[in-house]
Each structure stands twice: as C-alpha cells, then as structure tokens.
Design an enzyme around this catalytic site. Sequence first.
Site, PDB file in Angstrom:
ATOM      1  N   ASP A 133       0.805  -1.206   0.000  1.00 48.21           N
ATOM      2  CA  ASP A 133       0.000   0.000   0.000  1.00 48.21           C
ATOM      3  C   ASP A 133       0.849   1.272   0.000  1.00 48.21           C
ATOM      4  O   ASP A 133       0.612   2.208  -0.766  1.00 48.21           O
ATOM      5  CB  ASP A 133      -0.892  -0.016   1.234  1.00 48.21           C
ATOM      6  N   ALA A 134       1.872   1.283   0.867  1.00 46.36           N
ATOM      7  CA  ALA A 134       2.717   2.472   0.992  1.00 46.36           C
ATOM      8  C   ALA A 134       3.408   2.766  -0.337  1.00 46.36           C
ATOM      9  O   ALA A 134       3.514   3.918  -0.770  1.00 46.36           O
ATOM     10  CB  ALA A 134       3.758   2.252   2.082  1.00 46.36           C
ATOM     11  N   GLU A 135       3.847   1.699  -0.972  1.00 45.59           N
ATOM     12  CA  GLU A 135       4.525   1.835  -2.248  1.00 45.59           C
ATOM     13  C   GLU A 135       3.570   2.410  -3.300  1.00 45.59           C
ATOM     14  O   GLU A 135       3.904   3.296  -4.069  1.00 45.59           O
ATOM     15  CB  GLU A 135       5.035   0.450  -2.668  1.00 45.59           C
ATOM     16  N   ASP A 194       0.952   4.236  -2.749  1.00 47.43           N
ATOM     17  CA  ASP A 194       0.717   5.646  -2.430  1.00 47.43           C
ATOM     18  C   ASP A 194       1.864   6.533  -2.896  1.00 47.43           C
ATOM     19  O   ASP A 194       1.668   7.616  -3.422  1.00 47.43           O
ATOM     20  CB  ASP A 194       0.543   5.828  -0.917  1.00 47.43           C
ATOM     21  N   LEU A 229     -36.506   1.053 -30.752  1.00 46.42           N
ATOM     22  CA  LEU A 229     -36.832   0.553 -32.084  1.00 46.42           C
ATOM     23  C   LEU A 229     -38.244  -0.007 -32.116  1.00 46.42           C
ATOM     24  O   LEU A 229     -38.711  -0.599 -31.143  1.00 46.42           O
ATOM     25  CB  LEU A 229     -35.865  -0.571 -32.474  1.00 46.42           C
ATOM     26  N   LYS A 265     -29.236  -8.412 -33.365  1.00 46.57           N
ATOM     27  CA  LYS A 265     -29.635  -7.584 -32.228  1.00 46.57           C
ATOM     28  C   LYS A 265     -29.105  -8.233 -30.953  1.00 46.57           C
ATOM     29  O   LYS A 265     -29.454  -9.363 -30.622  1.00 46.57           O
ATOM     30  CB  LYS A 265     -31.157  -7.484 -32.179  1.00 46.57           C
ATOM     31  N   ARG A 283     -28.810   4.076 -21.200  1.00 45.87           N
ATOM     32  CA  ARG A 283     -29.827   4.733 -21.992  1.00 45.87           C
ATOM     33  C   ARG A 283     -30.815   5.502 -21.109  1.00 45.87           C
ATOM     34  O   ARG A 283     -31.247   6.594 -21.449  1.00 45.87           O
ATOM     35  CB  ARG A 283     -30.572   3.675 -22.805  1.00 45.87           C
ATOM     36  N   GLU A 287     -23.854  -1.844 -27.203  1.00 47.30           N
ATOM     37  CA  GLU A 287     -24.526  -2.707 -26.250  1.00 47.30           C
ATOM     38  C   GLU A 287     -23.494  -3.381 -25.366  1.00 47.30           C
ATOM     39  O   GLU A 287     -22.569  -4.020 -25.870  1.00 47.30           O
ATOM     40  CB  GLU A 287     -25.280  -3.764 -27.083  1.00 47.30           C
ATOM     41  N   LYS A 339     -31.594  -1.605 -40.794  1.00 46.63           N
ATOM     42  CA  LYS A 339     -31.424  -0.156 -40.874  1.00 46.63           C
ATOM     43  C   LYS A 339     -31.285   0.284 -42.326  1.00 46.63           C
ATOM     44  O   LYS A 339     -30.563  -0.369 -43.088  1.00 46.63           O
ATOM     45  CB  LYS A 339     -30.159   0.281 -40.111  1.00 46.63           C
ATOM     46  N   CYS A 354     -27.073 -33.879   2.789  1.00 47.53           N
ATOM     47  CA  CYS A 354     -26.446 -34.997   3.464  1.00 47.53           C
ATOM     48  C   CYS A 354     -25.447 -34.396   4.448  1.00 47.53           C
ATOM     49  O   CYS A 354     -24.529 -33.703   4.044  1.00 47.53           O
ATOM     50  CB  CYS A 354     -25.718 -35.888   2.453  1.00 47.53           C
TER      51      CYS A 354
HETATM   52  S1  IVH Z   1     -29.785   0.548 -33.168  1.00 43.96           S
HETATM   53  C1  IVH Z   1     -32.123   4.192 -33.400  1.00 43.96           C
HETATM   54  N1  IVH Z   1     -28.529  -1.746 -33.431  1.00 43.96           N
HETATM   55  O1  IVH Z   1     -32.006  -2.823 -29.134  1.00 43.96           O
HETATM   56  C2  IVH Z   1     -31.132   3.154 -33.197  1.00 43.96           C
HETATM   57  N2  IVH Z   1     -29.821  -1.365 -31.469  1.00 43.96           N
HETATM   58  O2  IVH Z   1     -34.901  -2.511 -29.085  1.00 43.96           O
HETATM   59  C3  IVH Z   1     -31.397   2.337 -32.005  1.00 43.96           C
HETATM   60  N3  IVH Z   1     -29.783  -3.195 -29.873  1.00 43.96           N
HETATM   61  O3  IVH Z   1     -32.025   0.294 -27.499  1.00 43.96           O
HETATM   62  C4  IVH Z   1     -30.405   1.321 -31.732  1.00 43.96           C
HETATM   63  N4  IVH Z   1     -28.433  -4.504 -31.007  1.00 43.96           N
HETATM   64  O4  IVH Z   1     -30.188  -1.428 -26.914  1.00 43.96           O
HETATM   65  C5  IVH Z   1     -29.338  -0.990 -32.658  1.00 43.96           C
HETATM   66  N5  IVH Z   1     -27.358  -3.711 -33.754  1.00 43.96           N
HETATM   67  C6  IVH Z   1     -28.149  -2.956 -32.993  1.00 43.96           C
HETATM   68  C7  IVH Z   1     -28.624  -3.390 -31.745  1.00 43.96           C
HETATM   69  C8  IVH Z   1     -29.477  -2.553 -31.026  1.00 43.96           C
HETATM   70  C9  IVH Z   1     -29.132  -4.367 -29.907  1.00 43.96           C
HETATM   71  C10 IVH Z   1     -30.659  -2.754 -28.774  1.00 43.96           C
HETATM   72  C11 IVH Z   1     -30.437  -1.345 -28.293  1.00 43.96           C
HETATM   73  C12 IVH Z   1     -31.756  -0.645 -28.510  1.00 43.96           C
HETATM   74  C13 IVH Z   1     -32.709  -1.795 -28.484  1.00 43.96           C
HETATM   75  C14 IVH Z   1     -33.993  -1.465 -29.204  1.00 43.96           C
END
Ligand code: IVH
Length: 713
Positions: free
Chosen positions: A50-52, A54, A100, A138, A159, A193, A308, A444
Amino acid sequence: MTNGPDAADEAAVTTARAPDESAARAAELRQILERANRLYYQEDAPELADAEYDRLLRELQDLEDQYPDLQLPDSPTQRVGAAPVGALGEVTHQTPMLSLSNAFSADELRSFDARVKKGLGLPPDAPQSDLSYVAELKIDGLAISLRYERGRFVQGATRGDGTTGEDVTPNLRTIEAIPERLPEPAGPEVRGEVFMPKTEFARINAEREEAGLALYANPRNSGAGSLRQIDPAVTASRRLSAWFYTLVEESPGIDRQSKALDRLTALGFPVEPNHEAGLDIEGVIAFLERWREPRHHLPYETDGVVVKVDRFDQQRRLGMVSRAPRWATAYKFPPEQVETRIEDIVPYVGRTGTLTPVAHMTPVKVAGSTVERATLHNLDEVRRKDIRIGDWVVLQKAGDVIPEVVRPLPERRTGEERLFEMPAACPVCGTPVVRDEGAVRHYCPNLACPARVGQEFGHFAGRGGMDIEGAGWMVVSQLLERGMVRKRGDFFRLSVDDLMTLDRFARKSAENLHASIQRARTRPLARIVNALGIPQVGEQTAIDMARWIAGKWPPAEDEPMGGPDGWFARVVRELRQLPPDEFQAVAGVGPTVATSLERWFSDPATAGILDDLVDAGVEPVRPAPRAAAADDGPLTGKTLVVTGTLEGFDRQGAEEAIRAAGGKVAGSVSRKTDYLVAGEKAGTKLAKAQELGVEVLDEDGFRRVLAGGAVES
Ligand code: IVH
C-alpha cells in the site's frame, strides 16, 4: 514490492527533468499503477504494498501538477477513490437514445419496407441502388453511450429514459472491450450494447445456485445488474463485453451505416462481425432465416435482427415517430420452447451435501443443443411448479444457456405420473438427509460422504479454489482413492516421489505438479475462503469476507502470514469465536449465510480443516490495506444498517457507498444505529428499527444523506 529502489531514485530527480523525460516517467508510473489497480480491483490479488502504491501515485500526482499537459482524464490519479462514490450520477444525452419498433414476421418486415419506400417517395420496386438495408444481429444487452474527447474516453452512460441516463463511467472503464484511447484525437460519441457472455452468465448462476441465491433470469439482467453498480470492483469481477453499432459524429465520407461500422472498427471499437450491407428486404429476410438457428452457438445472446436503412441522408428524410426511427426496425426471434417428457427426477449430491433434484428428460433439441437434464433446484420448486415424474413439460433455455423446465402440461397427464419425494437417506452414503428449519435445501450432513468429499476436494484444488494447475479430476480422485490425500493439507505434503506413483506420471510430470502445488500454497485470502467450500458461500461472498477480514483484523507490518503464529492462524482463531450476528457485517451476508458461516467456523470437524491448512504451510497473500473511511464525509460518526432490496445498489455497493461517505455499516439494528436504509421487502430489521425509534431511510432518502443532504423527506 518490485519497483522500490529505482522508483525512489527517479523520484528524487523529478524536478530537474526536462518535460520529455517527465512524460516518459509519467507514462511508466501510469502503467505500474494501472496494473496495480487491476490486480487489486479485478483479480483481488494485490501485488504492490500500500505504501509503495501511495508513493508512486504521489509521484505521478506531483508530475501532473508540475506539467499540466501530463494530466490525463484516465490517469490513475483521477481514478483513485473513484471506486465507490455514492449514488450514480445523471447524464443528459445530447442526441436522444431512441428505441426501435418491432417486427415479428417476414410480412411485417415487408410492410416496414413499403413504409420506408413510401416515405422516400420511391416506387415499390425501387432498385437496390436507390435503397439498401444493413442487417445487424440484435444483441440482448444494455444500451450505452460513450463520449470521447481528443481521443480519450471521458464519459459513459446508460440509456435511461432515452434523454437522461446514469453515469457509469468508472464501471465502463473496467470493461476491456471499451477502448480508453482511440488511435487518433477523434471526439465521437459512440453507442452500442454492453452484454454478459453466455459462459460468464452460466458461471455466475452456478455460483449463485450453490450459494442459495436467487438466479438471474438471463445474461441481459445479470449484465445490467453488473453494470449499474456503485462499486466498479463489482463490475470488474463480472466479465462484461460490448459491441458497438452507432457513431454520432460528423465525419467526412461517412455517409452511411455500413461505413460507420467500418469507421467504428478503425477506431478500435468492437463491431459484431456478422452484419451484412447492400440488402433489399428479401435479403434481410434471408439473413434472419440464416441466423435463426446458428445464433444459439454464438457466445453472446441475440434476440433478433436490426434492419437499418443504410444511407444517412435517407435516414434523415425519414425521421422518427414516437421516439423510434422510421428508418429502422427490430425483427424479434420468438423464444424457443419445446415439449418433452420427464422420465425421472433424480437427487444429486453436491459439494456442500445439497441434494438437488434433476429432471431426466427424453432428449430434445432446444435453442441449438440437445437437452436431457435440467436442474429443478429444490423440492419447494418442484412442488410450486407441480412437476411430476412422467409429466410432459415445456422446456426452454434461460438466457439461451441453462435448460429450464417452465411448466407441466397437465392436460397430457395419464394418471401414471408420480410425485417426487426427497429420499430420507443420502443416495450415496445412506446417512439420513437433513432439512434445516425454514431452509429450502435438503442435504447430506455426512462430511465424509464420498459424493461430497470427491467434489469438495476437486473444488479445493480446482480453479475456483487453490488453483493447483494439473490437479484435475483424474488426479484428485486417484489421490483420494489411494488414501494419499485424506485431509486438504495433504496436497501440500505430497513429494515428487509420491506423485510419480500416479497413473501415467513420470518424473517430469510429477515435478511439474509438485511445483504447481508449491505455488498454490500462497493464495489471496478470498481464494482460500472460497476453496473451503463453506455452504452458501460463493466466490463473491468469499471476496467480501476476505475484504472484511482484512479490514477488521489487519495484519501487523512484521506479522508473518502463515505458520502457527502468523496472521492466517490468528484470523482463524478470531473467526471461531465470532457470534453469528457479527458475520452479517460482511457485505451481502444475511442471517442465513451468517448462520452457515458461524456453524462452519465453530464446528470442530471443519475447524480441523483450517488447522491442517495452517500446519501444511498454506498462507494468504498479504492483503492490501483498505482505504480508510473518510473522516469528514457526510456520514462520519454515523452507523447505518442496510436491509431489503434497493434498486440502484446491491448490498455491497450500498455498504461501500456508506463507508466512502465516512459512515459505519452494522449488521443488526440496535439503539446505536443512526439510520436503517430499508429497500423493498425489508423484514424484521425494519420492525426492530420502528420499535427502537431508529430513523428509517428509503432509497431516495439514502441518496440524499450520501450526498450530504438533509434527512427529512
Ligand atoms: S440501433 C435508433 N442496433 O435494441 C437506433 N440497437 O430494441 C437504435 N440493440 O435500445 C439502436 N443490437 O439497446 C441498434 N445492432 C443494434 C442493436 C441494437 C441491440 C438494442 C439497443 C436498442 C434496443 C432497441
């Protein structure tokens, strides 16, 4: 320990140094201190006295004071005492964190595609050059947002409600997948995530089951629980990881999601590798079909596919509705449940003697693997779910990992089904089975039961215990069968010649095993405690116990660790005389575990185990002294008791927060108690406090006093 003289010499000439050398020395100090922090917090195996520690830290602090350009936000000087600071702070997200919309079928995805095209003014048969999607798996974890400034990680938050999240920066710093610095002085905000790998989830739940604690339902819950801790040491003890998918940064040339993922990778952020770009909606549907089964074999849990629109300009044009973007949606995989029949329910005898009923089922495939056994935990659980031998049942995997019998299908009963009963005698040694008053477990009590001994000794020598490399199940069982090991200490009394008599052992292998046994003689106290296999005491409690012991009876500077006059023997003597109540002062230890501890330490049979270990030369690593309680904190001079379940703290986190605020934590309520912090399901302690007129704080009140505020609500 190791850096002593050199460090001292260099420290003496600090002021005379040119900035270049100072920078190099600061970098070196940071490295040494970071390693020490890691060993202390994450591996519970402190290496630096600890001293070291510190002294080196002060040296770095002096350097940073002298040359402000050496001050880095992630420096160990910034992190010290950063451990338990109190309640988690709040962070306002500059760009809101959206959620989402969901799609549950291919047709719902096609409707999503139609809406997107309409929104963009594209015809239904628009070519891929006009619109393409990225498909990402996801991840079932906890969304986080990280901010970097000039290439350094400065803040991370959950979040929360999308606008305001919790500041979990110190906890995130313990996660290896999160880069502390970027390869360039970029200042992006990135999102992704945090998750708990399946193996880690299984490890923690196995430990919780053995310790008689409630199980986490899935890796998501346990991951979230692990991240939202007041004490980063707890986060560090759970191996969390992360994948990133959002880049909140205006960077030239990054005009689409697929490029953003590449940019994230280039910046050193882990990106889930199985994403695909350039897809039309049928391509997305093919993608999710392709992943429906194999996703179960990934080491992390996925619960769907996120689709997306690739181009950012199109994303902007589509905008959002009710906090979810119009340009993305999540396809959710249905949770997989199957039906099978319970052919038998068999009690297994575990390391601590616990009899666990295990369902033997007709083998069936679920979530990627064939399952034929599932633990039913205990008799109460079997009765509560009304599961009978011969029943058809619904089976699923908890968190995609652990087979779980959800419920029976009474409509399929034929009348041939039988109730399961715990046997009156241990199925292995025949000793009458015991169930303690008010406890759920049957066990047992025969300490010499072969089922217990084999597993206990295996655990003692194994990875969770003294970690004797090379002492696997085959070796341990031979040593037991041949009577070469009768007591735990006997492992340390084996000679190379003894070991050479083992099957398939020659001189070299015997020497290797002998050497690893000698190394295992000295282990952190937490390991030794865990190795003992005390009922209801798992790895986390062992860590908490060791910390508490080191704080309560710190070793004197010249006190040897081992031997009859050493610290280990002294601590053992103290523990033997401790009344059960006192054990409740250990973080997370309630009345049941305290009773188990008191019983174990005072029982002459088990007490002999400790004498034998001392005699065999086992000794703990010298513990690093704990940070003293703040003597001018908001709770200085106050004694608090914590009971019930708090939302934002686990027990240890709450207690650390109290100590950090200068307060003392007691195990039971008395007239000397200043405050009782009572969460959900507070029981007898709450009643006692009310009876004695002790001030009771709810979680908000607790946060207020931690922050130095007034008590009244
Ligand atoms: S996009 C607007 N991409 O799912 C963009 N989300 O149900 C929102 N999640 O809150 C996030 N994998 O926690 C995105 N490849 C991924 C994801 C992802 C998991 C989670 C994230 C989001 C939730 C929505």
